[in-house]
Design an enzyme around this catalytic site. Structure first.
Site, PDB file in Angstrom:
ATOM      1  N   LYS A   1       0.827  -1.216   0.000  1.00 46.35           N
ATOM      2  CA  LYS A   1       0.000   0.000   0.000  1.00 46.35           C
ATOM      3  C   LYS A   1       0.854   1.255   0.000  1.00 46.35           C
ATOM      4  O   LYS A   1       0.584   2.196  -0.736  1.00 46.35           O
ATOM      5  CB  LYS A   1      -0.942   0.019   1.210  1.00 46.35           C
ATOM      6  CG  LYS A   1      -1.921  -1.145   1.261  1.00 46.35           C
ATOM      7  CD  LYS A   1      -2.913  -1.001   2.398  1.00 46.35           C
ATOM      8  CE  LYS A   1      -2.286  -1.046   3.776  1.00 46.35           C
ATOM      9  NZ  LYS A   1      -1.815  -2.386   4.192  1.00 46.35           N
TER      10      LYS A   1
ATOM     11  N   ARG B   1      -9.928   0.566   8.676  1.00 45.24           N
ATOM     12  CA  ARG B   1      -9.541  -0.801   9.023  1.00 45.24           C
ATOM     13  C   ARG B   1     -10.650  -1.549   9.731  1.00 45.24           C
ATOM     14  O   ARG B   1     -10.473  -2.724  10.056  1.00 45.24           O
ATOM     15  CB  ARG B   1      -8.331  -0.740   9.953  1.00 45.24           C
ATOM     16  CG  ARG B   1      -6.997  -1.123   9.289  1.00 45.24           C
ATOM     17  CD  ARG B   1      -5.929  -0.895  10.334  1.00 45.24           C
ATOM     18  NE  ARG B   1      -4.721  -1.612  10.144  1.00 45.24           N
ATOM     19  CZ  ARG B   1      -3.630  -1.090   9.572  1.00 45.24           C
ATOM     20  NH1 ARG B   1      -3.638   0.087   9.038  1.00 45.24           N
ATOM     21  NH2 ARG B   1      -2.526  -1.803   9.530  1.00 45.24           N
TER      22      ARG B   1
ATOM     23  N   ARG C   1      11.457  -5.896   5.295  1.00 47.39           N
ATOM     24  CA  ARG C   1      11.307  -4.466   5.583  1.00 47.39           C
ATOM     25  C   ARG C   1      11.818  -4.149   6.990  1.00 47.39           C
ATOM     26  O   ARG C   1      12.423  -3.110   7.223  1.00 47.39           O
ATOM     27  CB  ARG C   1       9.826  -4.073   5.446  1.00 47.39           C
ATOM     28  CG  ARG C   1       9.541  -2.616   5.714  1.00 47.39           C
ATOM     29  CD  ARG C   1       8.121  -2.231   5.320  1.00 47.39           C
ATOM     30  NE  ARG C   1       7.151  -2.528   6.354  1.00 47.39           N
ATOM     31  CZ  ARG C   1       5.827  -2.360   6.214  1.00 47.39           C
ATOM     32  NH1 ARG C   1       5.326  -1.937   5.075  1.00 47.39           N
ATOM     33  NH2 ARG C   1       5.016  -2.634   7.200  1.00 47.39           N
TER      34      ARG C   1
ATOM     35  N   ARG D   1      11.035  -0.532  12.211  1.00 46.76           N
ATOM     36  CA  ARG D   1       9.723  -0.718  12.841  1.00 46.76           C
ATOM     37  C   ARG D   1       9.719  -2.000  13.656  1.00 46.76           C
ATOM     38  O   ARG D   1       9.890  -3.086  13.109  1.00 46.76           O
ATOM     39  CB  ARG D   1       8.625  -0.782  11.762  1.00 46.76           C
ATOM     40  CG  ARG D   1       8.162   0.580  11.321  1.00 46.76           C
ATOM     41  CD  ARG D   1       7.104   0.473  10.255  1.00 46.76           C
ATOM     42  NE  ARG D   1       5.947  -0.333  10.672  1.00 46.76           N
ATOM     43  CZ  ARG D   1       4.832  -0.420   9.963  1.00 46.76           C
ATOM     44  NH1 ARG D   1       4.727   0.228   8.831  1.00 46.76           N
ATOM     45  NH2 ARG D   1       3.830  -1.166  10.381  1.00 46.76           N
TER      46      ARG D   1
ATOM     47  N   ARG E   1      -0.850  -9.316  13.406  1.00 46.08           N
ATOM     48  CA  ARG E   1      -1.392  -8.225  12.573  1.00 46.08           C
ATOM     49  C   ARG E   1      -2.234  -8.778  11.432  1.00 46.08           C
ATOM     50  O   ARG E   1      -3.276  -8.218  11.103  1.00 46.08           O
ATOM     51  CB  ARG E   1      -0.254  -7.361  12.023  1.00 46.08           C
ATOM     52  CG  ARG E   1       0.280  -6.382  13.066  1.00 46.08           C
ATOM     53  CD  ARG E   1       1.721  -6.025  12.807  1.00 46.08           C
ATOM     54  NE  ARG E   1       1.894  -5.229  11.612  1.00 46.08           N
ATOM     55  CZ  ARG E   1       3.048  -5.141  10.938  1.00 46.08           C
ATOM     56  NH1 ARG E   1       4.093  -5.838  11.348  1.00 46.08           N
ATOM     57  NH2 ARG E   1       3.133  -4.382   9.886  1.00 46.08           N
TER      58      ARG E   1
HETATM   59  P1  ADP Z   1       0.882  -2.152   8.198  1.00 43.98           P
HETATM   60  O1  ADP Z   1      -0.100  -1.948   7.075  1.00 43.98           O
HETATM   61  O2  ADP Z   1       2.210  -2.620   7.751  1.00 43.98           O
HETATM   62  O3  ADP Z   1       0.324  -2.959   9.342  1.00 43.98           O
HETATM   63  P2  ADP Z   1       0.462   0.541   9.275  1.00 43.98           P
HETATM   64  O4  ADP Z   1       1.527   1.538   9.304  1.00 43.98           O
HETATM   65  O5  ADP Z   1      -0.724   0.802   8.405  1.00 43.98           O
HETATM   66  O6  ADP Z   1       1.215  -0.781   8.838  1.00 43.98           O
HETATM   67  O7  ADP Z   1      -0.086   0.253  10.753  1.00 43.98           O
HETATM   68  C1  ADP Z   1       0.758  -0.036  11.842  1.00 43.98           C
HETATM   69  C2  ADP Z   1      -0.078  -0.238  13.112  1.00 43.98           C
HETATM   70  O8  ADP Z   1      -0.770   0.996  13.435  1.00 43.98           O
HETATM   71  C3  ADP Z   1      -1.203  -1.279  13.010  1.00 43.98           C
HETATM   72  O9  ADP Z   1      -0.740  -2.580  13.302  1.00 43.98           O
HETATM   73  C4  ADP Z   1      -2.189  -0.752  14.063  1.00 43.98           C
HETATM   74  O10 ADP Z   1      -1.777  -1.082  15.380  1.00 43.98           O
HETATM   75  C5  ADP Z   1      -2.080   0.753  13.946  1.00 43.98           C
HETATM   76  N1  ADP Z   1      -3.066   1.327  12.991  1.00 43.98           N
HETATM   77  C6  ADP Z   1      -2.781   1.940  11.810  1.00 43.98           C
HETATM   78  N2  ADP Z   1      -3.896   2.348  11.181  1.00 43.98           N
HETATM   79  C7  ADP Z   1      -4.934   1.963  11.982  1.00 43.98           C
HETATM   80  C8  ADP Z   1      -6.351   2.070  11.883  1.00 43.98           C
HETATM   81  N3  ADP Z   1      -6.942   2.651  10.826  1.00 43.98           N
HETATM   82  N4  ADP Z   1      -7.108   1.566  12.893  1.00 43.98           N
HETATM   83  C9  ADP Z   1      -6.543   0.994  13.964  1.00 43.98           C
HETATM   84  N5  ADP Z   1      -5.218   0.838  14.119  1.00 43.98           N
HETATM   85  C10 ADP Z   1      -4.412   1.319  13.142  1.00 43.98           C
END
Ligand code: ADP
Length: 192
Positions: free
Chosen positions: A14, A89, A128, A134, A146
């Site tokens: 993404k 999400r 990554r 991270r 996740r």
């Molecule tokens: P990835 O897609 O690799 O999991 P993100 O950077 O989108 O990485 O998200 C990292 C973390 O941030 C998620 O595992 C979650 O804990 C939190 N997070 C991000 N966006 C949301 C969201 N829209 N709702 C709830 N938690 C979120």
């Protein structure tokens, strides 16, 4: 306005595809993951609370991310459009986003889902993790958590957009450029 939701499990690509879409369509990028990581870096109260959940591979509460998106939409009133990356999400977040956009006289134009098999996701995220710093990308158990959160809470969001006739699915393994072309075709088809 062109408002896109880029959808898919962690590691689907993404972030990579968002950068290319922003360039092409001149969109404002709203990644809730990035916004949360800046809060953590800034040491805010919100960041501290979010970090403990993120470190366990769990979603942060809907109210928190919805509030952040609301602020960003208000800060960017003149935008040509938005790309939502990692948001919504949950179905609750998707409903809230529709309401917020409606208040601004606009709506989601299209949702594009990137499909990638679980083994490839784990491989990409561990790779990554070697350079991103991270913590949630450096531990296989956390990655599995996740993906499980994604399957339990996020997958229903695809149905939400399918019911609105805004959903397209793209296979996310292959050359970055070829995937990008497929995404652009899906967007153009959805918006004519
Ligand atoms: P990835 O897609 O690799 O999991 P993100 O950077 O989108 O990485 O998200 C990292 C973390 O941030 C998620 O595992 C979650 O804990 C939190 N997070 C991000 N966006 C949301 C969201 N829209 N709702 C709830 N938690 C979120």
């Amino acid at each position: 306005m062109l408002n896109l939701v880029l959808f898919g499990p962690p590691g689907a690509g993404k972030g990579t595809q968002s950068e290319k879409l922003i360039d092409k369509y001149k969109l404002v990028h709203l990644s809730t993951g990035d916004l949360l990581r800046s809060e953590i870096k800034a040491g805010t109260e919100l960041g501290l609370r979010a970090k403990s959940l993120m470190d366990q591979g769990l979603l942060v509460p809907d109210e928190v991310v919805i509030g952040m998106i609301d602020n960003k939409l208000k800060e960017n009133k003149e935008a040509a459009g938005f790309i939502f990356d990692g948001f919504p999400r949950t179905v609750k977040q998707a409903e809230a986003l529709d309401t917020l956009l409606e208040e601004n006289g606009t709506a989601i134009s299209a949702m594009v889902a990137l499909e990638v098999e679980a083994e490839e996701l784990t491989r990409r995220l561990l790779e990554r993790g070697k350079t991103s710093g991270r913590p949630d990308d450096q531990n296989e158990e956390l990655i599995r958590k996740r993906v499980q959160e994604y399957n339990d809470k996020t997958l229903p969001v695809a149905n939400y957009y399918q019911n609105q006739g805004k959903y397209s699915s793209i296979y996310g393994i292959g050359a970055i450029e070829a995937i990008f072309e497929k995404i652009c075709t899906a967007i153009e088809r959805a918006t004519i």
